[in-house]
Design a protein around this motif. Structure first.
Motif, PDB file in Angstrom:
ATOM      1  N   ILE B 269     -28.455 -16.495 -62.793  1.00 21.86           N
ATOM      2  CA  ILE B 269     -27.486 -17.603 -62.965  1.00 21.86           C
ATOM      3  C   ILE B 269     -27.543 -18.453 -64.085  1.00 21.86           C
ATOM      4  CG2 ILE B 269     -26.496 -19.354 -61.525  1.00 21.86           C
ATOM      5  CD1 ILE B 269     -29.442 -17.914 -59.973  1.00 21.86           C
ATOM      6  N   ASP B 270     -26.622 -18.588 -64.730  1.00 18.96           N
ATOM      7  CA  ASP B 270     -26.392 -19.097 -66.070  1.00 18.96           C
ATOM      8  C   ASP B 270     -25.074 -19.857 -66.244  1.00 18.96           C
ATOM      9  OD1 ASP B 270     -27.669 -20.047 -68.490  1.00 18.96           O
ATOM     10  OD2 ASP B 270     -27.121 -18.281 -69.489  1.00 18.96           O
ATOM     11  N   ALA B 271     -25.101 -20.910 -67.081  1.00 19.14           N
ATOM     12  CA  ALA B 271     -23.977 -21.686 -67.553  1.00 19.14           C
ATOM     13  C   ALA B 271     -23.174 -20.538 -68.693  1.00 19.14           C
ATOM     14  CB  ALA B 271     -24.394 -22.762 -68.154  1.00 19.14           C
ATOM     15  N   ALA B 272     -21.832 -20.296 -68.537  1.00 21.57           N
ATOM     16  CA  ALA B 272     -21.268 -19.753 -69.526  1.00 21.57           C
ATOM     17  C   ALA B 272     -20.085 -19.996 -70.075  1.00 21.57           C
ATOM     18  CB  ALA B 272     -21.063 -18.113 -68.752  1.00 21.57           C
ATOM     19  N   GLY B 273     -19.499 -19.747 -71.142  1.00 22.40           N
ATOM     20  CA  GLY B 273     -18.522 -20.282 -71.842  1.00 22.40           C
ATOM     21  C   GLY B 273     -17.160 -19.964 -71.091  1.00 22.40           C
ATOM     22  N   GLY B 282     -16.125 -23.602 -62.532  1.00 19.17           N
ATOM     23  CA  GLY B 282     -15.742 -22.232 -61.658  1.00 19.17           C
ATOM     24  C   GLY B 282     -16.797 -21.297 -61.760  1.00 19.17           C
ATOM     25  N   VAL B 283     -16.864 -20.697 -60.817  1.00 20.95           N
ATOM     26  CA  VAL B 283     -18.139 -19.575 -60.921  1.00 20.95           C
ATOM     27  C   VAL B 283     -17.223 -18.246 -60.623  1.00 20.95           C
ATOM     28  CG1 VAL B 283     -20.089 -18.842 -59.055  1.00 20.95           C
ATOM     29  CG2 VAL B 283     -19.387 -21.501 -59.276  1.00 20.95           C
ATOM     30  N   SER B 284     -18.000 -17.407 -61.429  1.00 24.98           N
ATOM     31  CA  SER B 284     -17.702 -15.854 -61.354  1.00 24.98           C
ATOM     32  C   SER B 284     -18.995 -15.048 -61.316  1.00 24.98           C
ATOM     33  CB  SER B 284     -17.126 -15.607 -62.628  1.00 24.98           C
ATOM     34  OG  SER B 284     -16.039 -16.093 -62.863  1.00 24.98           O
ATOM     35  N   GLU B 285     -18.767 -14.037 -60.747  1.00 25.62           N
ATOM     36  CA  GLU B 285     -20.080 -12.901 -60.909  1.00 25.62           C
ATOM     37  C   GLU B 285     -19.712 -11.660 -61.268  1.00 25.62           C
ATOM     38  OE1 GLU B 285     -19.693 -13.195 -56.433  1.00 25.62           O
ATOM     39  OE2 GLU B 285     -19.853 -11.034 -56.555  1.00 25.62           O
ATOM     40  N   GLY B 286     -20.960 -10.935 -61.933  1.00 31.40           N
ATOM     41  CA  GLY B 286     -20.689  -9.807 -62.405  1.00 31.40           C
ATOM     42  C   GLY B 286     -22.074  -9.002 -62.800  1.00 31.40           C
ATOM     43  N   GLU B 319     -18.208 -23.299 -68.234  1.00 26.63           N
ATOM     44  CA  GLU B 319     -18.029 -24.764 -69.011  1.00 26.63           C
ATOM     45  C   GLU B 319     -17.600 -24.404 -70.245  1.00 26.63           C
ATOM     46  OE1 GLU B 319     -22.719 -25.744 -69.380  1.00 26.63           O
ATOM     47  OE2 GLU B 319     -22.192 -25.404 -67.560  1.00 26.63           O
ATOM     48  N   SER B 320     -17.158 -25.377 -70.852  1.00 22.76           N
ATOM     49  CA  SER B 320     -16.831 -25.210 -72.446  1.00 22.76           C
ATOM     50  C   SER B 320     -18.250 -25.237 -73.322  1.00 22.76           C
ATOM     51  CB  SER B 320     -16.109 -26.395 -72.885  1.00 22.76           C
ATOM     52  OG  SER B 320     -16.557 -27.640 -72.795  1.00 22.76           O
ATOM     53  N   ILE B 321     -18.099 -24.871 -74.406  1.00 28.94           N
ATOM     54  CA  ILE B 321     -19.485 -24.938 -75.268  1.00 28.94           C
ATOM     55  C   ILE B 321     -20.018 -26.712 -75.444  1.00 28.94           C
ATOM     56  CG2 ILE B 321     -20.362 -24.645 -77.644  1.00 28.94           C
ATOM     57  CD1 ILE B 321     -18.349 -22.159 -77.776  1.00 28.94           C
ATOM     58  N   LYS B 322     -18.908 -27.459 -75.557  1.00 26.89           N
ATOM     59  CA  LYS B 322     -19.336 -28.861 -75.488  1.00 26.89           C
ATOM     60  C   LYS B 322     -20.034 -29.353 -74.412  1.00 26.89           C
ATOM     61  CE  LYS B 322     -16.673 -33.260 -76.269  1.00 26.89           C
ATOM     62  NZ  LYS B 322     -15.539 -33.872 -76.537  1.00 26.89           N
ATOM     63  N   THR B 336     -22.333 -25.812 -59.062  1.00 26.86           N
ATOM     64  CA  THR B 336     -23.878 -25.225 -58.777  1.00 26.86           C
ATOM     65  C   THR B 336     -24.128 -24.835 -57.223  1.00 26.86           C
ATOM     66  OG1 THR B 336     -24.879 -27.204 -58.540  1.00 26.86           O
ATOM     67  CG2 THR B 336     -25.007 -26.241 -60.641  1.00 26.86           C
ATOM     68  N   ASP B 337     -23.415 -25.504 -56.353  1.00 27.12           N
ATOM     69  CA  ASP B 337     -23.376 -25.443 -54.928  1.00 27.12           C
ATOM     70  C   ASP B 337     -22.650 -24.101 -54.738  1.00 27.12           C
ATOM     71  OD1 ASP B 337     -25.140 -27.696 -54.193  1.00 27.12           O
ATOM     72  OD2 ASP B 337     -22.997 -28.935 -54.228  1.00 27.12           O
ATOM     73  N   ILE B 338     -21.485 -23.841 -55.419  1.00 31.51           N
ATOM     74  CA  ILE B 338     -20.665 -22.610 -54.970  1.00 31.51           C
ATOM     75  C   ILE B 338     -21.687 -21.414 -55.435  1.00 31.51           C
ATOM     76  CG2 ILE B 338     -18.574 -21.530 -55.791  1.00 31.51           C
ATOM     77  CD1 ILE B 338     -17.444 -24.478 -56.348  1.00 31.51           C
ATOM     78  N   ALA B 339     -22.005 -21.518 -56.697  1.00 27.97           N
ATOM     79  CA  ALA B 339     -22.880 -20.489 -57.431  1.00 27.97           C
ATOM     80  C   ALA B 339     -23.935 -20.381 -56.279  1.00 27.97           C
ATOM     81  CB  ALA B 339     -23.460 -21.024 -58.608  1.00 27.97           C
ATOM     82  N   LEU B 340     -24.614 -21.032 -55.743  1.00 32.00           N
ATOM     83  CA  LEU B 340     -25.774 -20.995 -54.871  1.00 32.00           C
ATOM     84  C   LEU B 340     -25.436 -20.115 -53.825  1.00 32.00           C
ATOM     85  CD1 LEU B 340     -28.649 -21.799 -53.757  1.00 32.00           C
ATOM     86  CD2 LEU B 340     -27.821 -23.856 -52.869  1.00 32.00           C
ATOM     87  N   ALA B 341     -24.167 -20.371 -53.102  1.00 34.21           N
ATOM     88  CA  ALA B 341     -23.656 -19.542 -52.012  1.00 34.21           C
ATOM     89  C   ALA B 341     -23.404 -18.182 -52.356  1.00 34.21           C
ATOM     90  CB  ALA B 341     -22.217 -20.379 -51.411  1.00 34.21           C
TER      91      ALA B 341
END
Lengths: 131, 370
Positions: B269-273, B282-286, B319-322, B336-341
């Motif tokens: 799980i990581d933050a991504a641009g 927003g959460v995406s998976e891959g 999330e944005s780079i900023k 993060t709650d959505i990502a956990l689910a």
């Protein structure tokens, strides 16, 4: 940044403002002249004057818009308000307060007011600063 | 003659204005490019002024943070001033075979040098304070580098009055200023120990491992063992709440080797641009190793997962780079709650009872405990 003094920048800012105001004045003058010429029936001369006037007003508006954009770019960002969420894992009591240095997510705090269990920080987030 | 050219011979005011207009056309024909260069130089010059203010503020904050954590009467100013221009020379890429260990070695040396420097500046700081001070100094170095580069192009443009020299920087100025502004806010977050957007992965892992005993597995990485519907979960994250990303690649490798390769799945799980227009949080998976940086950690994870044919799944919080270097926003925290689910669903659907799954929360863990 030796030659880049704040005073010099301030002077050039005023010169730009005077220039833009001058352009605006000339533009308005030409438009009013154009209207008079058009009323007298000289459509060719009137349109030429009108075009010059519109150009003057447009150019001055553009300069003002650029300044506005630049001011937004240069404005220092206000620091956000940081909120700490505290929660009691037993009774579910949840409260928000301002972040205090030393807070971190999953830090145990004092006892819950309702059930005397230790409260827990479950989140820390920043709210956008009000302009 | 001029009067007959511009017409209206009787009205001297209008004639004068006409001459000014016609003159301006001639002026812009000859000096148009110079004028444009001058306008751009003004823009960049203003940005340089702003960057200088940011750099000075960052330096002051680094000094005040060092003074705050160091109880003894040591003046950190000269050391911090020297360290603000610290640089790294990347290894030669002409022969790419074996470049990753070179990068790894370089990053290890750099990391150790930072830690030693912080120890010299503030010998009495505890681990969390030292890690946060390291984060503050790193951001101050970043802001100093941005200021120096932009100032270089500004002065070069001024010297040559070349539109093409100054345009190189003007075209990217907006993004650069956004990044510098984010750094400027981030430095306060590091000094105060507030979570930043990049810590989204660390928060997800912390939520999964909270209340479970944990141990150190690799450099600044902790692991906790827990259960989910009969699956053994090995959750790892950087050791918080001080500012660090640790070496999750080494941690994952070690865990897989300890399990003799019998790991059904790795979920990262990581933050991504995010792309413009996409919602923050927003959460995406891959599929694949969700980890940023130069690529050393990613390489380690890919190597070990290929060796044992372990599927690696990725869940990202957008999330944005900023935002990734700014204090964490509410939207990202909710993400993060959505990502956990999502992580739990991926594990339930992709593994069976009795399987072992590694869950790795990637990112800077400043302000996130476990």
């Amino acid at each position: 940044m030796g030659s880049l003094s704040r005073n010099a920048r301030a002077y050039s800012f005023y010169i730009f403002i005077i220039f833009a105001l001058g352009m605006l004045f000339i533009g308005v003058y030409y438009i009013s002249e154009a209207l008079l010429i058009l009323q007298s029936g000289d459509s060719e001369g009137g349109i030429f004057q009108l075009a010059l006037g519109v150009f003057g007003v447009g150019a001055s508006s553009y300069i003002f818009l650029r300044f506005r954009k630049k001011m937004t770019l240069l404005r220092q960002a206000l620091p956000p308000t940081v909120i700490t969420i505290t929660e009691c894992k037993k009774c579910g009591l949840k409260s928000l307060r301002n972040f205090v240095k030393g807070d971190f997510v999953f830090k145990s705090l004092d006892e819950c007011k309702k059930c005397s269990e230790p409260m827990l920080i479950t989140g820390v987030y920043a709210e956008k600063a009000k302009k | 003659m001029i009067l007959s050219l511009v017409g209206q011979e009787s009205d001297i005011g209008s004639t004068l204005l006409n001459v000014v207009y016609l003159g301006s056309f001639v002026f812009f024909m000859i000096y148009g490019q110079k004028f444009q260069t001058w306008m751009i130089l003004r823009d960049v010059g203003n940005a340089v002024l702003k960057l200088k203010t940011m750099r000075d503020k960052a330096r002051s904050l680094a000094i005040s943070t060092a003074k705050e954590v160091e109880k003894e009467d040591l003046d950190p100013t000269p050391r911090i001033d020297h360290f603000l221009e610290y640089f790294s020379i990347w290894p030669v890429g002409l022969d790419p075979g074996g470049i990753v260990p070179k990068f790894e070695h370089l990053l290890n040396v750099r990391d150790q040098r930072f830690k030693d420097e912080v120890k010299t500046i503030a010998p009495n700081a505890d681990k969390i304070q030292a890690n946060n001070l390291e984060g503050v100094i790193e951001v101050a170095i970043g802001l100093n580098a941005i200021y120096r580069i932009i100032n270089h192009f500004y002065l070069l443009g001024k010297k040559t009055m070349s539109l093409y020299v100054i345009m190189q920087i003007q075209m990217q100025l907006h993004q650069i200023m956004e990044m510098a502004e984010a750094y400027s806010i981030a430095i306060k977050a590091f000094a105060d120990g507030q979570p930043i957007g990049d810590g989204a992965g660390a928060i997800v892992a912390a939520k999964m491992m909270y209340g479970v005993p944990y141990k150190k597995i690799s450099k600044e990485i902790v692991v906790a063992e827990t259960q989910l519907d009969g699956r053994k979960l090995l959750i790892l994250k950087a050791e918080g709440p001080g500012s660090t990303v640790g070496k999750p690649g080494d941690g994952i490798k070690k865990l897989i080797e300890e399990e003799n390769g019998r790991v059904a799945m790795v979920v990262m799980i990581d933050a991504a641009g995010k792309l413009e227009g996409e919602k923050s949080g927003g959460v995406s998976e891959g599929t694949g190793a969700a980890i940023g940086g130069i690529g050393v950690e990613k390489f380690t994870i890919e190597e070990i997962s290929v060796k044992y044919k372990i599927p690696v799944h990725a869940v990202i919080v957008k999330e944005s780079i900023k935002e990734s270097v700014s204090p964490m926003t509410k939207e990202i925290l909710e993400g993060t709650d959505i990502a956990l689910a999502r992580v739990k669903r991926i594990i339930r659907e992709g593994t069976e009872e009795g399987d072992t799954v590694i869950v790795a929360g990637i990112g800077n863990t400043v302000g996130v405990g476990q």
